[in-house]
Design a protein around this motif. Structure first.
Motif, mmCIF file in Angstrom:
data_model
loop_
_atom_site.group_PDB
_atom_site.id
_atom_site.type_symbol
_atom_site.label_atom_id
_atom_site.label_comp_id
_atom_site.label_asym_id
_atom_site.label_seq_id
_atom_site.Cartn_x
_atom_site.Cartn_y
_atom_site.Cartn_z
ATOM 1 N N LYS A 1 43.713 52.969 42.214
ATOM 2 C CA LYS A 1 44.061 51.548 42.131
ATOM 3 C C LYS A 1 42.942 50.831 41.388
ATOM 4 C CE LYS A 1 45.685 49.178 45.681
ATOM 5 N NZ LYS A 1 45.695 48.431 46.977
ATOM 6 N N VAL A 2 43.336 50.047 40.371
ATOM 7 C CA VAL A 2 42.375 49.285 39.580
ATOM 8 C C VAL A 2 42.570 47.812 39.884
ATOM 9 C CG1 VAL A 2 41.512 48.769 37.272
ATOM 10 C CG2 VAL A 2 42.458 51.036 37.767
ATOM 11 N N GLN A 3 41.500 47.143 40.297
ATOM 12 C CA GLN A 3 41.560 45.719 40.653
ATOM 13 C C GLN A 3 40.473 44.956 39.924
ATOM 14 O OE1 GLN A 3 41.257 46.814 44.968
ATOM 15 N NE2 GLN A 3 42.589 45.028 45.232
ATOM 16 N N ASN A 4 40.808 43.756 39.502
ATOM 17 C CA ASN A 4 39.801 42.848 38.964
ATOM 18 C C ASN A 4 39.149 42.144 40.138
ATOM 19 O OD1 ASN A 4 38.502 40.450 37.943
ATOM 20 N ND2 ASN A 4 39.602 40.763 36.036
ATOM 21 N N ASN A 5 37.867 42.358 40.321
ATOM 22 C CA ASN A 5 37.192 41.760 41.476
ATOM 23 C C ASN A 5 36.235 40.666 41.059
ATOM 24 O OD1 ASN A 5 35.192 43.285 40.316
ATOM 25 N ND2 ASN A 5 34.333 43.993 42.245
#
Length: 328
Positions: free
Chosen positions: A205-209
């Protein structure tokens, strides 16, 4: 390049100006230009803005009346001085948080730093049974133990083979992207603001944090690639053979498939101290294909001369490639 402290100071000054009485459309345009100049500017501004907004609550606190002997200040003067105080307070708070974060990293027993030189590769065996292969000019901090598995990729590229552990997800922080997995094989590459994630097996899972981000994340599966810079995440699929070519650096090779010479030079320059330089647009647009040794930039230049008839010469420690000369 400005230091982080200098950027924070500029952000505080912009906030003070924005809160003052002389803010104009021209000022707003200048701020937008400053924010667009770099990601560091935007991050510093947003972080200070959050502190700035919280400082507004102080306006609701009754202030003690000034002694009669002190001349009363104008509302504009009071607002300006309060704004300067808030700017200083915001900057001090951010500096304090930064120092705390640095201290925690240094004190963490599992936060070892690992780095490679230009052209080097290095395997790592982590405490949880996972393995990592660092590519050229890479800096990575690993905090992997019984309680958490967190890796910070500061720059460069790394290939991960993660040991499954459902109770402790493996997290890679790369720029503004957070990659979370349970057990899989994938690579992450960070060049400035640009992040690339390639999944060989499993799911991530790739998330912009980024600050204030509420990104639920994008799940990538086998043979999928995600790219992100300043815009939204871009996801595409690759054939297994193509993905293997993308990761051929693990075996010391680089593969081009109708790649422009400009792009090929950029890739070769990642691995070699002697850099390739393309002298003209027509030569830069030449498309090439083939499999090459990463460290043998001289052989690559010779093949270009033989196969495309370009001119290859040494200049200031660089290999300059240009269109073939037609006369003296």
């Amino acid at each position: 390049m400005m230091s982080a402290r200098a950027v924070e100071s500029e952000a505080a000054e912009w906030l003070a100006k924005e809160d003052g009485g002389a803010w104009s459309p021209a000022s707003r345009q200048a701020l937008v230009a400053w924010l667009d100049a770099s990601t560091a500017n935007r991050v510093a501004y947003l972080r200070l803005k959050s502190v700035w907004m919280r400082a507004d609550a102080l306006r609701a606190v009754p202030l003690a009346a000034e002694p009669p002997s002190v001349p009363s200040r104008s509302a504009a003067t009071s607002r300006r001085q309060f704004g300067h105080w808030r700017a200083a307070a915001a900057a001090l708070l951010v500096v304090g948080l930064s120092i705390t974060a640095i201290g925690l990293r240094r004190e963490s027993p599992g936060g070892e730093a690992h780095r490679t030189a230009v052209g080097a590769r290095m395997p790592l065996a982590l405490a949880d049974g996972s393995s990592v292969l660092l590519n050229t000019d890479t800096l990575l901090h690993a905090s992997v133990g019984t309680d958490a598995r967190i890796v910070h990729l500061e720059r460069g590229e790394a290939y991960f083979e993660v040991a499954p552990d459902a109770t402790h997800p493996f997290v890679v922080q790369a720029g503004r992207q957070r990659i979370t997995v349970l057990g899989t094989k994938f690579s992450v590459r960070l060049d400035g603001d640009n992040v690339q994630v390639r999944v060989v097996e499993g799911r991530v899972k790739v998330q912009n944090n980024g600050l204030f981000s509420v990104d639920p994340g994008t799940v990538l599966g086998r043979n999928e690639v995600a790219r992100s810079s300043a815009g939204p995440l871009e996801v595409s699929s690759r054939a297994a053979a193509q993905l293997a070519d993308d990761l051929s650096w693990r075996a010391g090779r680089i593969v081009f498939d109708r790649t422009t010479l400009a792009e090929a030079a950029t890739e070769f320059n990642r691995y070699n101290a002697r850099k390739l330089s393309i002298a003209d647009p027509a030569t830069a647009a030449i498309r090439i294909g083939g499999r090459f040794e990463l460290a043998n930039v001289d052989a690559f230049a010779r093949l270009l001369r033989q196969g495309f008839g370009v001119d290859v010469r040494e200049a200031d420690g660089r290999i300059v490639i240009s269109a073939a000369r037609t006369g003296n």
